[in-house]
Design a protein around this motif. Structure first.
Motif, PDB file in Angstrom:
ATOM      1  N   SER A 171       0.827  -1.202   0.000  1.00  0.00           N
ATOM      2  CA  SER A 171       0.000   0.000   0.000  1.00  0.00           C
ATOM      3  C   SER A 171       0.860   1.251   0.000  1.00  0.00           C
ATOM      4  O   SER A 171       1.963   1.280   0.561  1.00  0.00           O
ATOM      5  N   SER A 172       0.358   2.300  -0.658  1.00  0.00           N
ATOM      6  CA  SER A 172       1.016   3.609  -0.599  1.00  0.00           C
ATOM      7  C   SER A 172       0.690   4.273   0.728  1.00  0.00           C
ATOM      8  O   SER A 172      -0.312   3.947   1.377  1.00  0.00           O
ATOM      9  N   SER A 173       1.529   5.216   1.138  1.00  0.00           N
ATOM     10  CA  SER A 173       1.295   5.873   2.427  1.00  0.00           C
ATOM     11  C   SER A 173       2.008   7.209   2.495  1.00  0.00           C
ATOM     12  O   SER A 173       2.983   7.453   1.786  1.00  0.00           O
ATOM     13  N   TRP A 174       1.502   8.083   3.386  1.00  0.00           N
ATOM     14  CA  TRP A 174       2.136   9.359   3.685  1.00  0.00           C
ATOM     15  C   TRP A 174       3.011   9.197   4.917  1.00  0.00           C
ATOM     16  O   TRP A 174       2.714   8.396   5.803  1.00  0.00           O
ATOM     17  N   ALA A 175       4.091   9.960   4.979  1.00  0.00           N
ATOM     18  CA  ALA A 175       4.980   9.897   6.134  1.00  0.00           C
ATOM     19  C   ALA A 175       5.690  11.227   6.302  1.00  0.00           C
ATOM     20  O   ALA A 175       5.964  11.920   5.322  1.00  0.00           O
ATOM     21  N   PRO A 176       6.009  11.600   7.541  1.00  0.00           N
ATOM     22  CA  PRO A 176       6.785  12.822   7.765  1.00  0.00           C
ATOM     23  C   PRO A 176       8.251  12.613   7.400  1.00  0.00           C
ATOM     24  O   PRO A 176       8.749  11.482   7.361  1.00  0.00           O
ATOM     25  N   VAL A 177       8.926  13.712   7.125  1.00  0.00           N
ATOM     26  CA  VAL A 177      10.364  13.696   6.816  1.00  0.00           C
ATOM     27  C   VAL A 177      11.079  14.627   7.792  1.00  0.00           C
ATOM     28  O   VAL A 177      10.760  15.825   7.864  1.00  0.00           O
ATOM     29  N   TYR A 178      12.017  14.078   8.562  1.00  0.00           N
ATOM     30  CA  TYR A 178      12.831  14.869   9.482  1.00  0.00           C
ATOM     31  C   TYR A 178      14.218  15.011   8.868  1.00  0.00           C
ATOM     32  O   TYR A 178      14.880  14.000   8.593  1.00  0.00           O
ATOM     33  N   ASN A 179      14.655  16.245   8.667  1.00  0.00           N
ATOM     34  CA  ASN A 179      15.812  16.506   7.829  1.00  0.00           C
ATOM     35  C   ASN A 179      16.783  17.472   8.500  1.00  0.00           C
ATOM     36  O   ASN A 179      16.383  18.419   9.167  1.00  0.00           O
ATOM     37  N   ALA A 180      18.080  17.214   8.310  1.00  0.00           N
ATOM     38  CA  ALA A 180      19.121  18.132   8.773  1.00  0.00           C
ATOM     39  C   ALA A 180      20.286  18.053   7.810  1.00  0.00           C
ATOM     40  O   ALA A 180      20.541  17.003   7.193  1.00  0.00           O
ATOM     41  N   GLY A 181      20.999  19.162   7.654  1.00  0.00           N
ATOM     42  CA  GLY A 181      22.130  19.142   6.737  1.00  0.00           C
ATOM     43  C   GLY A 181      22.862  20.466   6.708  1.00  0.00           C
ATOM     44  O   GLY A 181      22.645  21.331   7.572  1.00  0.00           O
TER      45      GLY A 181
END
Length: 233
Positions: A171-181
């Protein structure tokens, strides 16, 4: 007048030579191209089977675990600066193929399932320091919509063939993205953007086989390491 002209030329040359001259300021758009290494931190929920053959399959798959090796792919991005500090980045990569190895009490099943993963993401970023700095660290928070294509099973594995020989879907799904750089500015136009992201991603897997339909919850939870070369317009 000649002295003033020389001074202006010298200042202009200095600004152009300065690594961080007017980098990532409001209104800038930066295109990025690079490499992403996707390292899943996978886990497999209980496999539940229904149908005439369900008792045998439930016994065979009890305590199943999964493992997925890291993969590398091409990564593209468009970063737009709304202010000198606030930006939004759209990222898209060439869909990598993930090979899912399944471990059972009866033995290992390498490449039981393989699938191409598509995870475009939109991430809001806050860049620290100022547009004139050579290095600009940032933090980001966004969202991705994961979908899965070209799902295949290992046809040479008898158990996998019986379990999922008719069809497999994730199944497809939505998810959060936590990012640093951070962004390292080579000059006014060129930069290097290195980042790490964590995505708590889950999908429901459905297997239709001989006399049974089986479902399980697969957590991918990848950590993505990305390095891109950026060009500012």
């Amino acid at each position: 007048m000649q002295i003033l002209t020389r001074s202006l030329v010298a200042c202009s040359a200095l600004l152009l030579a300065s690594p961080g001259a007017f980098a990532q300021k409001a209104g800038d758009t930066i295109l990025g191209l690079g490499v992403a290494v996707i390292a899943p931190r996978e886990s497999l929920g209980p496999v539940t089977s229904t149908g005439p053959a369900a008792p045998a399959f439930n016994a065979a798959t009890a305590g199943a675990t999964a493992s997925i090796d890291p993969v590398a792919t091409v990564s593209l991005s468009v970063l737009h600066m709304f202010t000198d500090h606030v930006a939004a980045e759209l990222t898209l990569g060439v869909p990598p193929r993930l090979d899912v190895d399944v471990q059972l009490r009866s033995g290992n099943h390498p490449r039981a399932v393989s699938v191409k993963e598509l995870t475009p993401a939109l991430v809001a970023k806050y860049l620290f320091y100022t547009p004139g700095d050579t290095v600009r660290p940032y933090l980001g928070l966004g969202v991705t919509h994961a979908s899965f294509r070209d799902v295949k099973i290992n046809p040479s594995d008898p158990l996998v063939g019986r379990l999922a020989g008719t069809s497999v879907s994730l199944s497809s799904s939505w998810a959060p993205v936590y990012n640093a750089g951070l962004i390292y500015n080579i000059n006014e136009r060129l930069s290097i953007n290195a980042s790490v992201s964590y995505i708590p991603l889950k999908t429901n897997a459905t297997f239709v086989g001989t006399g049974t339909t089986s479902t399980t919850r697969l957590k991918l939870n990848p950590v993505d390491y990305v390095v891109r070369l950026g060009y500012k317009f």
